[in-house]
Design an enzyme around this catalytic site. Structure first.
Site, mmCIF file in Angstrom:
data_model
loop_
_atom_site.group_PDB
_atom_site.id
_atom_site.type_symbol
_atom_site.label_atom_id
_atom_site.label_comp_id
_atom_site.label_asym_id
_atom_site.label_seq_id
_atom_site.Cartn_x
_atom_site.Cartn_y
_atom_site.Cartn_z
ATOM 1 N N HIS A 288 8.010 85.190 60.600
ATOM 2 C CA HIS A 288 7.123 84.138 60.071
ATOM 3 C C HIS A 288 7.719 82.748 60.259
ATOM 4 O O HIS A 288 8.397 82.242 59.371
ATOM 5 C CB HIS A 288 6.899 84.357 58.574
ATOM 6 C CG HIS A 288 5.985 85.482 58.257
ATOM 7 N ND1 HIS A 288 4.625 85.317 58.132
ATOM 8 C CD2 HIS A 288 6.216 86.785 58.028
ATOM 9 C CE1 HIS A 288 4.051 86.472 57.845
ATOM 10 N NE2 HIS A 288 4.999 87.393 57.769
ATOM 11 N N GLU B 152 6.324 79.948 60.013
ATOM 12 C CA GLU B 152 5.797 78.974 59.038
ATOM 13 C C GLU B 152 6.610 78.973 57.741
ATOM 14 O O GLU B 152 6.495 78.076 56.934
ATOM 15 C CB GLU B 152 4.306 79.241 58.761
ATOM 16 C CG GLU B 152 3.982 80.370 57.813
ATOM 17 C CD GLU B 152 4.099 81.759 58.431
ATOM 18 O OE1 GLU B 152 4.530 81.847 59.590
ATOM 19 O OE2 GLU B 152 3.770 82.753 57.744
ATOM 20 N N CYS C 91 2.890 88.010 62.720
ATOM 21 C CA CYS C 91 2.856 89.159 61.803
ATOM 22 C C CYS C 91 1.550 89.932 61.983
ATOM 23 O O CYS C 91 1.333 90.537 63.026
ATOM 24 C CB CYS C 91 3.064 88.683 60.364
ATOM 25 S SG CYS C 91 3.455 90.017 59.223
#
Lengths: 235, 726
Positions: free
Chosen positions: A203, A205, A86
């Site tokens: 993303h 994560e 990002c």
């Protein structure tokens, strides 16, 4: 295996990455403060999501001048693993470690929603546990994730096979309707020619636990850990 | 020097209030003092109109760690964690400058929570606008302002609601709620304690922005409001993020005695509040306040509402260690004064005394107002159901129109502009009944929702207020969490109008009653009055922000169906509750009648039944039946899961009208789905709790169908539902 997570003052995915690395992967994490130059011997440096220095000017435009980035650039030039997620992708483009730029989403609005990614490269350390053509469900969350490059650069990237992820439909079809932000060629993530610097807007994560919607993002983290452990053992 | 009427208008004080000021001071105030008293005696800061009524609301309970009176309320959520939360309005600034008005509303509520020592982890927003497309500019501006601030700060926006009604056309409602987490022993308070301790101002430099913002919020909007645009502040979410992080780093520091956010009325309010709570006084040297503009007068410094500022009360001699942390985050800070013991707020500029006012004159001695209350003429809302046919002409068409109604349609176009996942804790995302975040490192889940129907409250504020609380509780319970506490924002018109004051009284009575029946304390809140445009008031709009707790979030429920072949049950009794319904509006063009009654004992029994069933693992999904009625709720369960449902034809039975069965908005009802093997147990449990359950059908397929009676495809429903906001 030790991950470094860079912390600019406006970074907010640092703790999410840290949580995945420590609690889900059980690996070691070091937070790398933007004012420091020491990368503390990390094997993989993550530039996480956020708004580095507020990004009122242009995402990542100020971050490239930070002390920590000097070290990150040197680290990358020597083959170190640098993974921009990002805002981190935006910073990597600003520093020139990756080609192109990320401009405002086509809709001129922030977009936070699930996205499907077609995996173009499975031969990278980041994607070693995947198959080419696999589809990952990993969310995006950005206002400026619209990948842009001039025609010459774009064709170079494509010829070199530097596109790692493209936005696609759940069935893997890469079509304009699956493009959430107007990115050229549906590009969601690219790698440098050497293959050690990865930038991606989605993303991973945020998809490391079933309880949070899935584990497709974890596959990337696991790829890095497995590959690095092999390398560390081999050396 | 006698004061002019113009001057009093500028500080928004009445002549009577001015006389009281002179009495209390025993002299005429100077300009700075008058300005300070003016803002603190504004409705926005003093609650002078609502305070006597607010005392009726219960605020204590076994889980309450901090009730009203601090920057935010706090409850014990288990395993040593406190949840800190509050809701606040930013209606007037948003009406004038939607992006910055909404953005700074988010900024303000984040600081309230951060000042308690907590890390903000969730935001919700309750919004009301006039109809689209006319209100498009306000709606788009507010939504992007909320996103612009929250996304940059990195706190997920996990919930909220948005409604469109003509009554909000000139005066939108923009309420922002924030929830934060902190280990209970690290909860902070805004107290200026210990004579000689230092007042450290941290964060943004002070400019001329927002002077008289609090007074502006306490006036009706009119043609001249546009000129107040400079009273709307501009937000800097990046600076706010640094401030929040620095406060987190100082969480364990014993050098910090107290923290107070600078919000409405800026430094004046922050220092007066902190001194008032500690029973102390304070001395401020405005010359020490870092400025972003030159030539600011003491008056301007004291009244500036520059954003992203925080007042820290620091132990004398330990300021360096605190400032070191602030500097690490590149935050400016300066010691601007000290705690004194004489109960006065002294303002000096270098060696010159600028103002000296007793702290209690600024705070507790603000005279309250008791106003005349008179019920409005409700004859235009009269409804005779016998004049309305009982069968909808075409239930499928009606359902599709309801699903496309701006108040009921999909919120995806809004939700996707907010980062609702950052923090890796959002275990129930927006779109269902309540959102849920987990406390990382534990199994605790915290459910949150905002609710408040201005429509119902316009028709009957007492019932409407009860419905707001009952519905919020159902939303929380639908996730399997137990409702624990409330923060409220009361949005009303000009209380000087007897009918508005009556609405306020009735609403608060209804809330008090429902809170007691459901054991829900109100731990924080905010009142926003004077929501009028050109003399027309908004609907009375109490917004209920409710928080619930589940000990193990892996047992949480969501609204959408989960598996094919599950039974779908309607829980609760349906009555002929069409008053104020969206059905009457859509099908008959009527907004009238009495809102549904809330049987609070029955409501409580239904909530306990769902909680028991969820805890026992009997349910696969649960959804509150609310606006739009049962059929709309069923459609929502289908759309969220992309699963259909099929059942035998429905019949109303008894004196229940068929339209009320399909689209009535009777309270105390849920839709649940469960595997067939759980049926015997659920039937037992229902008997035990004396709850009526009715089998509607079975999940599966790609249609919502009642055989031979009604059939609509998921695709058709989705098209209607997704397109509602244009």
């Amino acid at each position: 295996m030790k991950f470094g997570v860079v912390v600019f003052p406006g970074t907010w995915s640092d703790r999410d990455c840290g949580q995945v690395i420590e609690q889900v992967l059980g690996a070691e994490v070091r937070y790398l403060w933007h004012k420091d130059r020491d990368l503390q011997g990390c094997d993989c440096v993550i530039l996480p999501g956020g708004f580095s220095y507020g990004d009122y000017l242009r995402c990542g435009a100020i971050a490239r001048f930070s002390p920590v980035m000097e070290s990150v650039v040197t680290f990358a030039e020597h083959g170190g693993l640098v993974w921009g997620i990002c805002n981190g992708f935006q910073v990597l483009c600003e520093t020139g470690l990756l080609p192109g730029a990320l401009i405002r989403n086509e809709a001129c609005q922030f977009r936070c929603e699930p996205a499907h990614l077609f995996v173009e490269r499975a031969d990278l350390i980041y994607t070693a546990n995947l198959d080419r053509g696999a589809v990952l469900e990993i969310p995006i969350s950005h206002g400026e994730g619209n990948y842009f490059a001039d025609p010459a650069t774009l064709s170079q990237i494509e010829q070199n096979g530097q596109v790692v992820f493209r936005y696609c439909q759940p069935d893997g079809l890469v079509v304009p309707a699956a493009n959430p932000n107007g990115s050229l060629h549906n590009i969601a993530g690219i790698v440098n020619e050497a293959g050690n610097v990865l930038g991606m807007m989605p993303h991973p994560e945020r998809r490391a636990e079933v309880e949070l919607g899935g584990e497709d993002g974890l596959k990337l983290f696991n790829s890095v850990v497995d590959a690095m452990n092999d390398i560390l053992v081999a050396s | 020097m006698p004061v002019t009427k113009k001057k009093l208008r500028e500080v928004a004080l009445s002549e009577q209030e001015y006389k009281r000021v002179v009495e209390l001071l025993d002299r005429q105030p100077n300009d700075v003092e008058l300005g300070m008293i003016g803002v603190l005696w504004s409705e926005h800061c003093s609650y002078k109109t609502s305070r006597p009524l607010l005392r009726r609301l219960p605020s204590s309970g076994s889980r309450v760690l901090q009730g009203p009176g601090e920057n935010a309320g706090a409850i014990d959520v288990g395993e040593g964690w406190a949840a800190v939360f509050k809701i606040e309005s930013h209606n007037h600034p948003s009406a004038i400058e939607p992006y910055q008005g909404a953005a700074t509303g988010v900024g303000g509520i984040l600081r309230d929570v951060a000042a308690m020592g907590a890390r903000p982890v969730a935001l919700l927003d309750s919004l009301r606008f006039g109809p689209l497309p006319e209100s498009r500019r306000l709606f788009d501006g507010v939504v992007s302002g909320i996103g612009g601030y929250g996304n940059c700060v990195g706190v997920p926006t996990v919930g909220g609601e948005v409604y469109f009604e003509p009554a909000y056309a000139g005066n939108p409602v923009v309420n922002a709620m924030c929830l934060g987490l902190v280990p209970t022993e690290r909860l902070r308070k805004a107290r200026a304690e210990g004579v000689g301790n230092l007042l450290l101002l941290a964060g943004a430099d002070t400019g001329r922005d927002g002077i008289h913002g609090a007074s502006f919020a306490s006036l009706e909007l009119d043609d001249s409001s546009e000129e107040r645009r400079p009273a709307v502040q501009v937000g800097n979410p990046f600076l706010e993020k640094c401030l929040i992080e620095a406060l987190q780093e100082l969480a364990e520091s014993t050098a910090v005695i107290g923290i107070q956010d600078l919000g409405a009325a800026g430094l004046t309010s922050a220092v007066a509040e902190a001194a008032s709570k500690a029973g102390s006084g304070a001395l401020i040297d405005v010359a020490e306040v870092p400025r972003r503009e030159q030539g600011m007068s003491p008056y301007e410094v004291m009244l500036s509402e520059s954003q992203e500022r925080m007042l820290l009360i620091v132990k004398r001699g330990r300021q360096a260690e605190v400032q070191k942390v602030l500097e690490r985050w590149d935050l400016h800070s300066a010691v601007i004064g000290m705690v004194t013991g004489d109960g006065h707020l002294d303002v000096v500029e270098g060696r010159e005394q600028v103002a000296r006012v007793p702290v209690d004159v600024l705070t507790s001695l603000c005279p309250t107002r008791t106003l005349e209350a008179k019920p409005p003429d409700h004859s235009r809302y009269r409804l005779d159901l016998t004049e309305i046919r009982e069968e909808p002409a075409d239930p499928t068409a009606t359902l599709l129109r309801l699903l496309a109604h701006p108040n009921l349609c999909s919120r995806r176009p809004v939700v996707r502009q907010y980062d609702h996942m950052v923090g890796n804790a959002t275990v129930v995302r927006p779109g269902g009944d309540a959102a849920m975040i987990r406390i990382n490192g534990t199994q605790i889940g915290i459910a949150m929702t905002t609710d408040g129907s201005g429509r119902y409250c316009e028709l009957d504020p007492y019932l409407g207020a009860q419905i707001a609380i009952a519905e919020a509780a159902r939303n929380i319970v639908a996730t399997g969490a137990r409702p624990v506490a409330i923060t409220d924002c009361l949005n009303f018109g000009n209380p000087d109008k007897p009918d508005v004051y009556w609405q306020l009284e009735e609403t608060i009575s209804g809330m008090a009653n429902a809170c007691r029946a459901l054991d829900l304390p109100i731990v924080s809140g905010n009142v926003s009055l004077y929501n009028d445009t050109d003399g027309r008031s908004i609907y009375p709009t109490p917004v209920i922000g409710m928080v619930g707790v589940i000990d193990d979030y892996s047992k949480r429920l969501e609204a959408g169906f989960k598996e094919d072949g599950d039974f779908v049950l309607l829980v609760g009794v349906t009555a002929n509750d069409l008053g104020g319904s969206h059905y009457l509006e859509v099908e008959h063009g009527v907004f009238a009648g009495r809102p549904p009654e809330v049987d609070l004992l029955q409501e409580r029994a239904v909530l306990e039944f769902i909680l028991a069933a969820a805890a026992a693992g009997l349910l696969r999904s649960a959804h509150d039946v609310a606006e739009g009625g049962m059929l709309v709720a069923l459609a929502e369960c289908c759309l969220m899961s992309k699963k259909g449902m099929r059942g035998p034809p429905l019949s109303a039975g008894g004196d229940l009208r068929f339209d009320a069965l399909l689209f009535g908005e009777t309270q105390g009802r849920f839709l649940v789905s469960l595997p067939s093997r759980s049926m015997p147990e659920i039937q037992n449990l229902a008997r035990k709790h004396r709850i009526e359950i009715q089998m509607l059908g079975m999940t599966g397929g790609d249609q919502l169908e009642f055989e031979g009676q009604f059939k609509v495809s998921l695709e058709e429903m989705e098209r209607a539902h997704e397109g509602g906001l244009g």
